[in-house]
Design an enzyme around this catalytic site. Structure first.
Site, PDB file in Angstrom:
ATOM      1  N   GLU A 214       1.290 -12.969  12.662  1.00 28.67           N
ATOM      2  CA  GLU A 214       1.921 -11.794  13.279  1.00 28.67           C
ATOM      3  C   GLU A 214       1.868 -10.634  12.281  1.00 28.67           C
ATOM      4  OE1 GLU A 214       2.977 -11.657  16.360  1.00 28.67           O
ATOM      5  OE2 GLU A 214       2.555 -13.784  16.716  1.00 28.67           O
TER       6      GLU A 214
ATOM      7  N   SER B 275      -8.196  -4.513   5.225  1.00 27.48           N
ATOM      8  CA  SER B 275      -8.807  -4.219   3.925  1.00 27.48           C
ATOM      9  C   SER B 275      -9.238  -5.495   3.188  1.00 27.48           C
ATOM     10  CB  SER B 275      -7.858  -3.382   3.054  1.00 27.48           C
ATOM     11  OG  SER B 275      -7.507  -2.177   3.704  1.00 27.48           O
TER      12      SER B 275
ATOM     13  N   LEU C  44      10.420 -20.686  -4.354  1.00 27.91           N
ATOM     14  CA  LEU C  44       9.380 -19.819  -3.796  1.00 27.91           C
ATOM     15  C   LEU C  44       8.025 -20.007  -4.505  1.00 27.91           C
ATOM     16  CD1 LEU C  44       8.732 -17.202  -2.055  1.00 27.91           C
ATOM     17  CD2 LEU C  44       9.317 -15.925  -4.117  1.00 27.91           C
TER      18      LEU C  44
ATOM     19  N   ASP D  81       0.824  -1.212   0.000  1.00 25.59           N
ATOM     20  CA  ASP D  81       0.000   0.000   0.000  1.00 25.59           C
ATOM     21  C   ASP D  81       0.860   1.265   0.000  1.00 25.59           C
ATOM     22  OD1 ASP D  81      -2.435   1.307  -0.059  1.00 25.59           O
ATOM     23  OD2 ASP D  81      -2.588   1.410   2.139  1.00 25.59           O
TER      24      ASP D  81
ATOM     25  N   ARG E  54       0.151   7.730  -2.678  1.00 25.49           N
ATOM     26  CA  ARG E  54       0.686   8.782  -1.807  1.00 25.49           C
ATOM     27  C   ARG E  54       2.165   9.034  -2.083  1.00 25.49           C
ATOM     28  NH1 ARG E  54      -1.125   6.078   3.472  1.00 25.49           N
ATOM     29  NH2 ARG E  54      -1.603   4.415   1.999  1.00 25.49           N
ATOM     30  N   TRP E  55       2.879   7.963  -2.393  1.00 20.04           N
ATOM     31  CA  TRP E  55       4.307   8.115  -2.721  1.00 20.04           C
ATOM     32  C   TRP E  55       4.462   9.058  -3.918  1.00 20.04           C
ATOM     33  CZ3 TRP E  55       7.194   7.094  -7.123  1.00 20.04           C
ATOM     34  CH2 TRP E  55       8.585   7.071  -6.953  1.00 20.04           C
TER      35      TRP E  55
ATOM     36  N   HIS F 226       2.428   3.530  -9.020  1.00 22.61           N
ATOM     37  CA  HIS F 226       2.154   2.125  -9.354  1.00 22.61           C
ATOM     38  C   HIS F 226       3.321   1.530 -10.144  1.00 22.61           C
ATOM     39  CE1 HIS F 226      -1.722   2.451  -7.628  1.00 22.61           C
ATOM     40  NE2 HIS F 226      -2.258   3.200  -8.572  1.00 22.61           N
TER      41      HIS F 226
ATOM     42  N   SER G 169      -7.695  -5.454  -5.073  1.00 23.23           N
ATOM     43  CA  SER G 169      -8.771  -5.993  -4.234  1.00 23.23           C
ATOM     44  C   SER G 169     -10.113  -5.941  -4.964  1.00 23.23           C
ATOM     45  CB  SER G 169      -8.863  -5.203  -2.924  1.00 23.23           C
ATOM     46  OG  SER G 169      -9.517  -3.959  -3.132  1.00 23.23           O
ATOM     47  N   SER G 170     -11.055  -6.724  -4.465  1.00 22.41           N
ATOM     48  CA  SER G 170     -12.422  -6.704  -5.013  1.00 22.41           C
ATOM     49  C   SER G 170     -12.994  -5.293  -4.953  1.00 22.41           C
ATOM     50  CB  SER G 170     -13.343  -7.610  -4.179  1.00 22.41           C
ATOM     51  OG  SER G 170     -12.771  -8.871  -4.023  1.00 22.41           O
TER      52      SER G 170
HETATM   53  C1  IPE Z   1      -5.459  -2.657  -0.128  1.00 22.17           C
HETATM   54  O1  IPE Z   1      -5.142  -1.314  -0.275  1.00 22.17           O
HETATM   55  C2  IPE Z   1      -5.472  -3.335  -1.474  1.00 22.17           C
HETATM   56  C3  IPE Z   1      -4.184  -3.506  -2.126  1.00 22.17           C
HETATM   57  C4  IPE Z   1      -3.031  -3.164  -1.636  1.00 22.17           C
HETATM   58  C5  IPE Z   1      -4.219  -4.169  -3.414  1.00 22.17           C
HETATM   59  P1  IPE Z   1      -6.250  -0.181  -0.427  1.00 22.17           P
HETATM   60  O2  IPE Z   1      -5.535   1.086  -0.630  1.00 22.17           O
HETATM   61  O3  IPE Z   1      -7.238  -0.587  -1.467  1.00 22.17           O
HETATM   62  O4  IPE Z   1      -6.969  -0.238   0.993  1.00 22.17           O
HETATM   63  P2  IPE Z   1      -7.802   0.874   1.752  1.00 22.17           P
HETATM   64  O5  IPE Z   1      -8.806   1.427   0.777  1.00 22.17           O
HETATM   65  O6  IPE Z   1      -6.851   1.907   2.215  1.00 22.17           O
HETATM   66  O7  IPE Z   1      -8.442   0.155   2.910  1.00 22.17           O
HETATM   67  C1  IPE Z   2      -1.556   0.240  -3.413  1.00 23.79           C
HETATM   68  O1  IPE Z   2      -1.359   1.618  -3.422  1.00 23.79           O
HETATM   69  C2  IPE Z   2      -1.839  -0.321  -4.789  1.00 23.79           C
HETATM   70  C3  IPE Z   2      -3.233  -0.759  -4.991  1.00 23.79           C
HETATM   71  C4  IPE Z   2      -4.188  -0.689  -4.104  1.00 23.79           C
HETATM   72  C5  IPE Z   2      -3.556  -1.312  -6.292  1.00 23.79           C
HETATM   73  P1  IPE Z   2      -2.567   2.638  -3.444  1.00 23.79           P
HETATM   74  O2  IPE Z   2      -2.986   2.866  -4.853  1.00 23.79           O
HETATM   75  O3  IPE Z   2      -3.671   2.177  -2.552  1.00 23.79           O
HETATM   76  O4  IPE Z   2      -1.878   3.937  -2.859  1.00 23.79           O
HETATM   77  P2  IPE Z   2      -2.447   4.906  -1.742  1.00 23.79           P
HETATM   78  O5  IPE Z   2      -2.816   4.049  -0.568  1.00 23.79           O
HETATM   79  O6  IPE Z   2      -3.624   5.601  -2.341  1.00 23.79           O
HETATM   80  O7  IPE Z   2      -1.314   5.822  -1.438  1.00 23.79           O
HETATM   81 MG    MG Z   3      -4.070   2.431  -0.580  1.00 26.21          MG
END
Ligand code: IPE
Ligand code: IPE
Ligand code: MG
Length: 244
Positions: A206, A195, A130, A19, A23-24, A36, A64-65
């Site tokens: 853990e 999430s 792996l 995640d 934001r990065w 991404h 995610s879904s």
């Molecule tokens: C969880 O991150 C899903 C993935 C990393 C693929 P999200 O960014 O979708 O989660 P929320 O919305 O902050 O809970």
């Molecule tokens: C995780 O990074 C990648 C996916 C959920 C696909 P985010 O896209 O959720 O990035 P933030 O959390 O908005 O920074």
């Molecule tokens: Mg995110």
């Protein structure tokens, strides 16, 4: 420290919530897509490091879904990145003896993506290093719901007696059936929530939460998380190993 599922303290199964890509990028004045793209580089570094550390299973949350609720342009970009990753990296992963598996709901996915998953899985099926598990269109509640439907169907057909439904039977009907449960779950990006990831499987996992955004992640972060894991006292409801 070598509890169940550990080879000299190395967790057998590590699950990661990758995640913080958006934001990065935003922090650097770049579009989310740039985050991404760098996230894929972090993924490559992490797979390499996990294999070198002797981790048996690495399960990565890639989509995610609930991520379908993002803007169409971002979804399209993520799908394209995934397609490109599979196209360019599978041969090398195969050479490195990595087995690729995909979990999540494949129903309703673009047939081209499904075919790509099936090819990667078939090509690497016999590999013994792996296990790289990619969670795509994955939601734990949806996965549990599909397992319940599968079991209910078997009950209706007289193949399973309801009295024989145990936690192990339920576990085996999940997408992760046959895999060990995660020993360590890492979430980058500072949020401390699951999430909808591996809810059933993480009963005794853990958790290590890291403030760093996913594009910054690499071998050193993985090592730090494993170090933190090794300091934990896993009791599984019992008593400390030394006092038992
Ligand atoms: C969880 O991150 C899903 C993935 C990393 C693929 P999200 O960014 O979708 O989660 P929320 O919305 O902050 O809970
Ligand atoms: C995780 O990074 C990648 C996916 C959920 C696909 P985010 O896209 O959720 O990035 P933030 O959390 O908005 O920074
Ligand atoms: Mg995110």
């Amino acid at each position: 420290m070598s509890g169940p599922g550990c080879i000299e303290g190395v967790p057998r199964h590590v699950a990661i919530i990758m995640d913080g890509n958006g934001r990065w990028a935003t922090q650097r004045g770049q579009p989310r897509s740039a985050g991404h793209r760098q996230g894929v580089e972090a993924l490559r570094r992490t797979v390499r490091a996990a294999a070198e550390m002797g981790i048996g299973v690495l399960t990565l949350y890639s989509f995610s879904s609930e991520n379908w609720s993002r803007p169409q342009s971002e979804i399209r970009f993520l799908l394209e990145l995934l397609r490109r990753f599979i196209r360019t990296d599978v041969a090398e992963l195969h050479r490195a003896n990595v087995r690729i598996m995909v979990i999540g709901d494949r129903e309703g996915l673009d047939p081209a993506i499904r075919a790509m998953f099936e090819e990667a899985e078939a090509l690497t099926r016999e590999n013994t290093a792996l296990k790289l598990v990619i969670a795509f269109n994955y939601g734990s509640r949806q996965e549990i719901t599909r397992a319940v439907q599968l079991i209910a169907r078997k009950v209706a057909e007289g193949k399973i007696d309801p009295a024989d439904i145990t936690p192990a039977v339920i576990g085996n009907h999940l997408d992760t059936g046959g895999l060990p449960e995660p020993d360590l779950l890492i979430r980058t990006g500072g949020e401390q929530r699951l999430s909808n990831y591996l809810l059933w499987q993480c009963a005794y996992t853990e958790f290590v939460f890291m403030p760093d955004y996913w594009p910054e992640f690499g071998a050193e972060h993985l090592r730090r998380a494993v170090e933190a894991y090794r300091m934990r006292d896993r009791r599984f409801g019992g008593l400390k190993a030394q006092t038992a």
